[in-house]
Scaffold this motif. Structure first.
Motif, PDB file in Angstrom:
ATOM      1  N   ALA A   8       3.539   3.645   9.429  1.00  0.00           N
ATOM      2  CA  ALA A   8       2.738   2.911   8.331  1.00  0.00           C
ATOM      3  C   ALA A   8       1.587   2.797   8.497  1.00  0.00           C
ATOM      4  O   ALA A   8       0.549   2.679   7.847  1.00  0.00           O
ATOM      5  N   SER A   9       1.104   2.482   9.913  1.00  0.00           N
ATOM      6  CA  SER A   9       0.516   1.932  10.629  1.00  0.00           C
ATOM      7  C   SER A   9      -1.326   2.806   9.992  1.00  0.00           C
ATOM      8  O   SER A   9      -2.708   2.655   9.841  1.00  0.00           O
ATOM      9  N   GLU A  10      -0.863   4.329   9.722  1.00  0.00           N
ATOM     10  CA  GLU A  10      -1.676   4.682   9.107  1.00  0.00           C
ATOM     11  C   GLU A  10      -1.947   4.998   8.151  1.00  0.00           C
ATOM     12  O   GLU A  10      -3.390   5.673   8.024  1.00  0.00           O
ATOM     13  N   VAL A  11      -1.831   4.576   7.191  1.00  0.00           N
ATOM     14  CA  VAL A  11      -2.528   4.356   5.933  1.00  0.00           C
ATOM     15  C   VAL A  11      -2.065   3.156   4.994  1.00  0.00           C
ATOM     16  O   VAL A  11      -3.214   2.480   4.393  1.00  0.00           O
ATOM     17  N   VAL A  12      -1.620   2.315   5.597  1.00  0.00           N
ATOM     18  CA  VAL A  12      -1.137   0.751   4.702  1.00  0.00           C
ATOM     19  C   VAL A  12      -2.373  -0.339   5.798  1.00  0.00           C
ATOM     20  O   VAL A  12      -2.416  -0.853   7.386  1.00  0.00           O
ATOM     21  N   ASN A  13      -3.386  -0.536   4.925  1.00  0.00           N
ATOM     22  CA  ASN A  13      -4.160  -1.610   6.403  1.00  0.00           C
ATOM     23  C   ASN A  13      -3.999  -2.770   5.700  1.00  0.00           C
ATOM     24  O   ASN A  13      -4.947  -3.727   7.283  1.00  0.00           O
ATOM     25  N   GLY A  14      -2.824  -3.630   4.941  1.00  0.00           N
ATOM     26  CA  GLY A  14      -3.454  -4.978   5.035  1.00  0.00           C
ATOM     27  C   GLY A  14      -3.061  -5.840   3.430  1.00  0.00           C
ATOM     28  O   GLY A  14      -2.632  -4.223   2.349  1.00  0.00           O
ATOM     29  N   GLY A  15      -2.764  -6.552   3.172  1.00  0.00           N
ATOM     30  CA  GLY A  15      -2.817  -7.267   2.130  1.00  0.00           C
ATOM     31  C   GLY A  15      -2.517  -8.526   1.679  1.00  0.00           C
ATOM     32  O   GLY A  15      -2.575  -9.264   2.753  1.00  0.00           O
ATOM     33  N   VAL A  16      -2.754  -9.020   0.756  1.00  0.00           N
ATOM     34  CA  VAL A  16      -2.728 -10.534   0.425  1.00  0.00           C
ATOM     35  C   VAL A  16      -1.633 -11.248  -0.593  1.00  0.00           C
ATOM     36  O   VAL A  16      -1.336 -10.202  -1.271  1.00  0.00           O
ATOM     37  N   VAL A  17      -1.073 -11.165   0.197  1.00  0.00           N
ATOM     38  CA  VAL A  17      -0.015 -12.910  -0.743  1.00  0.00           C
ATOM     39  C   VAL A  17      -0.430 -13.953  -1.397  1.00  0.00           C
ATOM     40  O   VAL A  17      -0.800 -14.845  -0.527  1.00  0.00           O
ATOM     41  N   SER A  18      -0.874 -13.735  -2.440  1.00  0.00           N
ATOM     42  CA  SER A  18      -1.886 -15.068  -3.098  1.00  0.00           C
ATOM     43  C   SER A  18      -1.368 -15.840  -4.464  1.00  0.00           C
ATOM     44  O   SER A  18      -0.743 -15.202  -4.874  1.00  0.00           O
ATOM     45  N   TYR A  19      -0.122 -16.781  -3.380  1.00  0.00           N
ATOM     46  CA  TYR A  19       0.651 -17.586  -3.915  1.00  0.00           C
ATOM     47  C   TYR A  19       0.484 -18.590  -4.731  1.00  0.00           C
ATOM     48  O   TYR A  19       0.503 -18.794  -6.099  1.00  0.00           O
ATOM     49  N   SER A  20      -0.458 -19.090  -4.238  1.00  0.00           N
ATOM     50  CA  SER A  20      -1.891 -20.260  -5.073  1.00  0.00           C
ATOM     51  C   SER A  20      -2.594 -19.505  -5.851  1.00  0.00           C
ATOM     52  O   SER A  20      -3.505 -18.355  -5.651  1.00  0.00           O
TER      53      SER A  20
ATOM     54  N   GLY B   9      -9.371  -6.457  -6.056  1.00  0.00           N
ATOM     55  CA  GLY B   9      -9.550  -7.485  -4.685  1.00  0.00           C
ATOM     56  C   GLY B   9      -9.029  -7.199  -3.909  1.00  0.00           C
ATOM     57  O   GLY B   9      -9.703  -7.117  -2.858  1.00  0.00           O
ATOM     58  N   ALA B  10      -7.391  -6.286  -4.119  1.00  0.00           N
ATOM     59  CA  ALA B  10      -7.230  -5.908  -2.920  1.00  0.00           C
ATOM     60  C   ALA B  10      -7.691  -4.458  -2.431  1.00  0.00           C
ATOM     61  O   ALA B  10      -7.727  -4.410  -0.853  1.00  0.00           O
ATOM     62  N   GLN B  11      -8.245  -3.671  -2.638  1.00  0.00           N
ATOM     63  CA  GLN B  11      -8.755  -2.539  -2.597  1.00  0.00           C
ATOM     64  C   GLN B  11      -9.858  -3.139  -1.800  1.00  0.00           C
ATOM     65  O   GLN B  11     -10.378  -2.493  -0.845  1.00  0.00           O
ATOM     66  N   ARG B  12     -10.439  -3.965  -2.306  1.00  0.00           N
ATOM     67  CA  ARG B  12     -12.007  -4.200  -1.719  1.00  0.00           C
ATOM     68  C   ARG B  12     -11.888  -5.030  -0.623  1.00  0.00           C
ATOM     69  O   ARG B  12     -12.111  -4.224   0.343  1.00  0.00           O
ATOM     70  N   VAL B  13     -11.139  -5.799  -0.903  1.00  0.00           N
ATOM     71  CA  VAL B  13     -10.586  -7.045   0.682  1.00  0.00           C
ATOM     72  C   VAL B  13     -10.721  -5.696   1.729  1.00  0.00           C
ATOM     73  O   VAL B  13     -10.604  -6.129   2.867  1.00  0.00           O
ATOM     74  N   ALA B  14      -9.273  -4.932   1.391  1.00  0.00           N
ATOM     75  CA  ALA B  14      -9.171  -4.259   2.926  1.00  0.00           C
ATOM     76  C   ALA B  14      -9.218  -2.558   3.123  1.00  0.00           C
ATOM     77  O   ALA B  14      -8.991  -1.944   3.313  1.00  0.00           O
ATOM     78  N   SER B  15     -10.472  -2.902   2.260  1.00  0.00           N
ATOM     79  CA  SER B  15     -11.092  -1.414   2.075  1.00  0.00           C
ATOM     80  C   SER B  15      -9.348   0.366   2.025  1.00  0.00           C
ATOM     81  O   SER B  15     -10.030   0.762   2.400  1.00  0.00           O
ATOM     82  N   SER B  16      -9.472  -0.205   0.674  1.00  0.00           N
ATOM     83  CA  SER B  16      -8.279   0.533   0.550  1.00  0.00           C
ATOM     84  C   SER B  16      -8.467   1.018  -0.999  1.00  0.00           C
ATOM     85  O   SER B  16      -9.257   1.474  -1.724  1.00  0.00           O
ATOM     86  N   ARG B  17      -7.975   2.527  -1.103  1.00  0.00           N
ATOM     87  CA  ARG B  17      -8.430   3.610  -1.506  1.00  0.00           C
ATOM     88  C   ARG B  17      -7.106   3.633  -2.966  1.00  0.00           C
ATOM     89  O   ARG B  17      -7.248   3.546  -4.171  1.00  0.00           O
TER      90      ARG B  17
END
Lengths: 415, 415
Positions: free
Chosen positions: A297-309, A341-349
């Motif tokens: 997974a670490s090859e392509v998963v940059n990360g993410g945000v759990v935006s509960y609030s 926003g997720a694309q932007r903060v984690a620099s993902s396509r």
């Protein structure tokens, strides 16, 4: 060859532990041409264990038992097996050495209870447990039927079955009939809708081919099984019928392997070099978890945000507070901004985003429990929808996770 | 009263679906004073189903079956039950109405395959399935023993058992013996170390009390069961012995209820009004997922960050890039900054952070697979450690999740 499985432990009968060993065994014996005939779950009770062994030997040539071998008082399997197969309890020094070795590696000192692991029935052949302290015991009856007793810890059982038990069984019971499985992962149909769509094809299948429907929330696994003595023949036939079925179902087929949606998506992303991120409200990290559970997974998963609030939605993901006020957090404008926003903060396509009401509280007439807004975004292409799921909180989270992954798969398949 | 469970479906025997129904049944019948005696898992095969019913009736007064009732071709349970209990297949119009109602609610049109759900053996009493299309069927033998056939979908089974099947069984079989369970969640001990610590107490237990060890990665569930006809007596005795056990184990006891670490933490946080956030690298969202799976999580869980890439660690969580260069991402300085960063971006008082090597790749001699740095931070108090876990990727993620939650529980218990 038929195999019976006996899963032993009071903890299973009161439901505090879910048995995963029998499923693991079932999934892993088919390449050997064997089939699990039945699974019995029994408590730590001598009579019950004895009776279940009798029943299993009525049905099968091989009986695999898991559990009931721990060092504590509630485990009695070993003495039942000694009674059943004869002989007496003896100390096996090779087991003591193995336990010492494992404890040394873990930096723990041996105590009298673990020393008891080395006491085994004289009627068994011990297979050393490389990854745990409970020995594996191989028993043979006079009629040639075999019982193998293994520990209940899933990691130990699966490791030792692959490494030692299956190879030993294959040597003892060479098999004539080959079983071939093939699987299609299908979306966009209900179980009965799918059955109608393919009924003509299904009716025409020969006797040695069998189709099963395995519905899950959001998708259906279709499993085609073939049984035949001629390996090449049955492989070719299963492959040919699978191709016909794929043709009938077209774009509703997500994969022709038994993969989860997360595995399908990750595979596509790795093949196409596309990075992924997540922005999760109601799924609470489950999408990221399902993706990162997979090796590589670490090859392509940059990360993410759990935006509960809402604070995290606005401050971390850059969702417009005015849009949350105007539309509510569970809305298409918000979930689209979350994905961007997720694309932007984690620099993902690629990004997937969810915002919904998992329940049991929080529902309203306009947005009842089970309402989930989902967006998948690849570069600047988007797929989004408002879905309505049924069931418990866990089921709604699971359904929303699956649907978000399916939308992402649909996007990346077009790439 | 003894209950036997039969779980039906080829998909279980080939391991593509894990049976959770039998565990659910086991967990939920004990308040009625009943016990699951055995669980049999069989395929969609008439002979096997018939034989398993015979065996179950040998052992138990009540047989509960799940599965084998779908509208597609591979499900044959209904005709087996018709043969077994006599009568003929008839159309039950109340089932047709129920299926119509459910389909109308889901906005789907009825098709011929689902219409077949209304065809049932004339020998059964139908219990209407409020949440699905397959009817529940209640059969009685001449000797008064009962078989109830239910669908395999876990959500349908659990809902209808609670609402209709258990109440009907209780009316039919009033019970004299009461079973009382109590549970302690214990950390800081190995299974055998714990057994030695409490051996004197355990030896002194009367015959109607029984202790079982249920080890999980990072913690052990101790379950004390009592069986007695006098409800008040056995409740008091179980409560008294539990108090003695808690005294012996002191701070190693995390909870005296059967809760997961996530449930214990969430309960403490809600009681104390403490908000939570997460910063996860190797656990990949699993901590956030386990917390948000619990109803009421939104009261205290603000959110979290899955910082799989170093970019996300630095840009979102504010970890020092120089510290990552100097110590590596899997290091105590990094995980401490991740926890502080999670507190800051999600405005929470409590944060947990993980950074480690879940494998199978990525290990080195200095930091082998299974090395995980963990930090829990409450206001400005911290607990952190470098742990070493064994097993598969999934097991390492699970162990790290559990350990992170336990560190957070230890911090909040001191508050």
């Amino acid at each position: 060859m038929k195999v019976s499985v006996i899963v032993i432990g009071d903890e299973l009968l009161i439901g505090q532990v879910v048995d995963t060993n029998s499923g693991w065994i079932a999934r892993h014996i088919s390449p050997y041409g064997w089939e699990v005939n039945d699974v019995q779950t029994v408590g730590d009770n001598a009579d019950e264990i004895r009776r279940s062994i009798d029943r299993a030997f009525e049905l099968s040539s091989v009986v695999l038992t898991t559990g009931g071998l721990g060092p504590t008082k509630d485990d009695i399997t070993k003495s039942v097996l000694c009674d059943y197969f004869g002989g007496e309890m003896v100390t096996d020094n090779s087991v003591t050495e193995n336990v010492n070795r494992i404890f040394a590696r873990r930096g723990i000192k041996m105590n009298p209870l673990t020393a008891a692991q080395a006491i085994v029935p004289s009627s068994c052949r011990v297979i050393q447990n490389r990854v745990g302290t409970a020995p594996i015991m191989w028993f043979e009856r006079e009629d040639g039927k075999v019982l193998v007793s293994m520990p209940g810890v899933p990691f130990e059982t699966s490791t030792m079955m692959s490494e030692a038990v299956f190879p030993a069984l294959r040597e003892r019971f060479p098999s004539p009939v080959h079983i071939e499985h093939a699987v299609l992962m299908v979306t966009d149909y209900t179980e009965s809708g799918l059955a109608m769509k393919i009924s003509a094809w299904e009716e025409s299948l020969p006797e040695h081919l069998h189709l099963a429907y395995l519905p899950k929330p959001g998708l259906i696994r279709l499993r085609l099984d073939g049984h035949h003595e001629d390996v090449a023949f049955i492989r070719e036939e299963v492959a040919r019928e699978l191709a016909v079925l794929k043709d009938i179902l077209g774009p509703a087929v997500l994969a022709d392997e038994d993969l989860t949606p997360a595995e399908i998506l990750l595979k596509e992303c790795i093949e196409k070099g596309v990075t992924i991120s997540t922005a999760e409200s109601c799924t609470g990290g489950n999408i990221a978890h399902e993706l990162t559970l997979i090796p590589g997974a670490s090859e392509v998963v940059n990360g993410g945000v759990v935006s509960y609030s809402n604070g995290v939605k606005v401050n971390v993901l850059g969702v417009s507070a005015a849009d949350i006020d105007a539309n509510g957090a569970v809305s298409i404008p918000v979930v689209r901004q979350m994905a961007a926003g997720a694309q932007r903060v984690a620099s993902s396509r690629l990004a997937v985003a969810t915002s919904g009401i998992a329940g049991p509280g929080g529902g309203s007439e306009e947005k009842p429990v089970g309402t989930v807004c989902i967006c998948a975004r690849l570069d600047d292409k988007e797929l989004y929808e408002t879905a309505h799921f049924n069931g418990s909180r866990a089921r709604i989270i699971d359904s929303a996770t699956t649907r978000a992954l399916i939308l992402a798969i649909k996007l990346i398949k077009e790439l």
